[in-house]
Design a protein around this motif. Sequence first.
Motif, short mmCIF file in Angstrom:
data_model
loop_
_atom_site.label_atom_id
_atom_site.label_comp_id
_atom_site.label_asym_id
_atom_site.label_seq_id
_atom_site.Cartn_x
_atom_site.Cartn_y
_atom_site.Cartn_z
N GLU A 1 1.15 -1.34 0.28
CA GLU A 1 -0.21 -0.11 -0.08
C GLU A 1 0.83 0.99 -0.55
O GLU A 1 0.54 1.78 -0.51
CB GLU A 1 -0.96 -0.04 1.11
CG GLU A 1 -2.03 -0.49 1.28
CD GLU A 1 -2.90 -0.78 2.34
OE1 GLU A 1 -4.25 -1.75 1.75
OE2 GLU A 1 -2.71 -0.67 3.26
N CYS A 2 1.68 1.51 0.75
CA CYS A 2 2.71 2.17 0.55
C CYS A 2 3.93 2.63 -0.44
O CYS A 2 3.36 3.84 -1.11
CB CYS A 2 3.74 1.88 2.17
SG CYS A 2 3.61 2.49 3.84
N SER A 3 3.84 1.65 -1.19
CA SER A 3 4.80 1.84 -2.42
C SER A 3 3.88 1.53 -3.43
O SER A 3 4.42 2.12 -4.60
CB SER A 3 5.78 0.55 -2.86
OG SER A 3 4.97 -1.05 -2.42
N GLN A 4 2.39 1.92 -3.01
CA GLN A 4 1.37 1.85 -4.61
C GLN A 4 2.02 3.29 -5.60
O GLN A 4 1.12 2.78 -6.98
CB GLN A 4 0.71 1.03 -4.23
CG GLN A 4 -0.63 1.04 -5.74
CD GLN A 4 -2.29 0.58 -5.10
OE1 GLN A 4 -2.52 1.40 -3.71
NE2 GLN A 4 -2.51 0.27 -5.95
N VAL A 5 2.00 3.82 -5.00
CA VAL A 5 1.98 5.36 -5.30
C VAL A 5 3.09 5.24 -6.86
O VAL A 5 3.57 6.11 -7.61
CB VAL A 5 2.25 6.53 -4.68
CG1 VAL A 5 3.70 6.67 -3.81
CG2 VAL A 5 1.78 7.85 -5.57
N PHE B 1 5.99 13.63 -9.27
CA PHE B 1 6.65 13.03 -7.30
C PHE B 1 5.68 12.46 -7.26
O PHE B 1 4.32 12.70 -7.20
CB PHE B 1 6.45 14.81 -6.85
CG PHE B 1 7.54 16.03 -7.48
CD1 PHE B 1 8.65 15.09 -6.86
CD2 PHE B 1 7.83 16.87 -8.52
CE1 PHE B 1 10.18 16.22 -7.09
CE2 PHE B 1 8.24 16.94 -8.95
CZ PHE B 1 9.73 16.56 -7.91
N GLY B 2 6.20 11.46 -6.25
CA GLY B 2 4.53 10.28 -5.46
C GLY B 2 4.30 10.21 -4.67
O GLY B 2 5.29 11.21 -3.04
N LEU B 3 3.58 11.10 -3.37
CA LEU B 3 2.85 10.21 -2.20
C LEU B 3 2.05 9.70 -1.39
O LEU B 3 0.48 9.81 -2.62
CB LEU B 3 2.52 12.15 -2.04
CG LEU B 3 2.23 12.26 -0.79
CD1 LEU B 3 2.83 12.39 0.24
CD2 LEU B 3 1.50 14.39 -0.34
N TYR B 4 2.20 8.79 -1.19
CA TYR B 4 1.03 8.26 -0.62
C TYR B 4 0.51 8.78 0.78
O TYR B 4 1.10 9.43 1.72
CB TYR B 4 1.67 6.95 -0.03
CG TYR B 4 1.02 5.78 0.86
CD1 TYR B 4 -0.50 5.30 -0.31
CD2 TYR B 4 1.30 5.26 2.09
CE1 TYR B 4 -1.62 4.60 0.84
CE2 TYR B 4 -0.01 4.74 2.66
CZ TYR B 4 -0.82 4.22 1.82
OH TYR B 4 -1.71 3.68 2.88
#
Length: 608
Positions: free
Chosen positions: A422-426, A443-446
Amino acid sequence: MLFKKPKEDNAILTEKNENQNQSKVEKKAFYERPRVCAIDLLEKNIEKLKKHKFNCFIGTLGSLVEVPNSERDNAHLCLPNFLIPENIHEYDIVIINLQNQRTRHYNKENHERKHFKGYRKITLVSTYPETLFDPRAFSAAILRNSLSSFMKKESILIVFADEQETITYYPIAITSDRHEHLSSEDYSIYDFYDDMPGNRNLTGKDTVVLNPESELGSLLARHNNDTTYSITFNHPIHWENNTRVKDKNFLPLMCTGLDQIISFARIREKNITFFFPYIQNKDQFLVDLFDKVLPGICPKLFPHNTQFLWKSSPEYRLPNENELINKKKTIEEDYNKKINEIKAKIDANRQEYGYLHDLLTQSGDLLVKAIEKYLVWLGFDNVINMDEINPRLKEEDLRVETKKGLLVIEIKGIGGTSTDSECSQVSKFKYRRAKERDNFDVFGLYLVNHERYLPPNERANPPFNANQIQDAKNDERGLLTTYELFKLYFNIIKGFVTKEDAILSLFQHGLVEFNLSKAVFIAKPLEIHYNGFVAILQIKDIEIHTGMPIIIKDNGYFRYAKIEDIQTNGKSIQSINEGEIGIRLSERVNSKVEFWKKLRFDHSQDID
């Protein structure tokens, strides 16, 4: 206790059950309040109360049962068969008559549960030579739990006392293939009352009313000639300033000719309890008690009491009373108007800022909408809700176009904490958008609302483990909770963080943190003393001085305090820039705070 309160077979009823067979006309024939639970009163006593429109529920601790244990091997299963309303905590008055020892013949059908859940049934057994099974003490212990809430509110407990009696019960456990005798249990018929004073059984008829001039004393005096007793009570004593003193909340009402207490009132919190001896004409005593005495003691419990109601009629009002009543009415109208105005403002405020609570409670589309609204407030001009554009496309939830590049945000509201996937899905969405743009300015943000059923300060904060944070740094993506956004809102409003700095923080890798704008870190406390007002610090290359405002970071929130004194080596100094020091603050702190110094401090800030 081995027995839980039965639901049906022991006929525990609610007030609604008790009146279910009454006609509509009968239901209107009594006042709703006070609600009276009459346990083991004689039928004629209850009928008298009902004639005076008192709303009575008829209960019992159970009748004594004549058990046919005539021979050595005889044994019979017994149920207590008590009758107590489940909602007894909603009643205003409970009457318990321990002087009514009704008996009935043993009937096997009355002592068998028609329905039972589970594989192991526990019941009581009466064996030879016992021929009279008394359930009252067992029922009294169950009633004690039911009365706990009743005794904490404004209420009245009335007990017609009988001699103290402790009864031993013998439970057995029955399964499909055997039965097992369990340990015996002893209960007292007074176990319903957890404030029972010391007592001893004593029988007599010479009684004295201690305060016959009072309303209650006058009532007791009228019945004194026909009063007898079978138990006396000790006046409770406690220690006060190393001296034994009598409990002031225990008020003796009647005594024997030898000054032994046989009747008393006891006040505990909002409850008042009365213990009375045997009074022959109970029905008239209770009517007079309810009509003439108790309304003066607990008027709120008797809203329909009409005694002296004529005094409030206009023709009997006192001088100046009309004018004062009119002023009171005007004040009440003005008050209600202002209250309604405030309520309307509160509702409007909740409507405007409700999205901040949604950050902490919602999941799915509602959470995405709340974050979208928050980002717009923060200053982003181009926030795109991807689920609204294409609901079937399972991609990131929000896209934010900025001068720095594209920020893709994956949002979750969950009951626990996040898994690694779930943390890395972004990351997956981040690289897709980079390829589409043919540019790595993505840029990715969870962003997660974790453990959303708990109060935010009781959640795991932060909810990410060390590996998840390091992986986010390695993958160049951010991890953030909605609780941090919630706290950020107030830090921005109070001027500790600028919106511009907050926006830049959203592009961080690893765990996203919102630090103070235009401030430098001073230190964390080494020790805390004097109830949190003194902190020991180790500082280096940063000057602080007495009277200077200092910023405290406490659980993600920032606030100001003033340095009232600085000491080193036990001496007060005005300023210092290096070394171990003690500072006295105007605000209490704990060992987990951080101290910061504002650059170009705005002296208009109120830190008093």
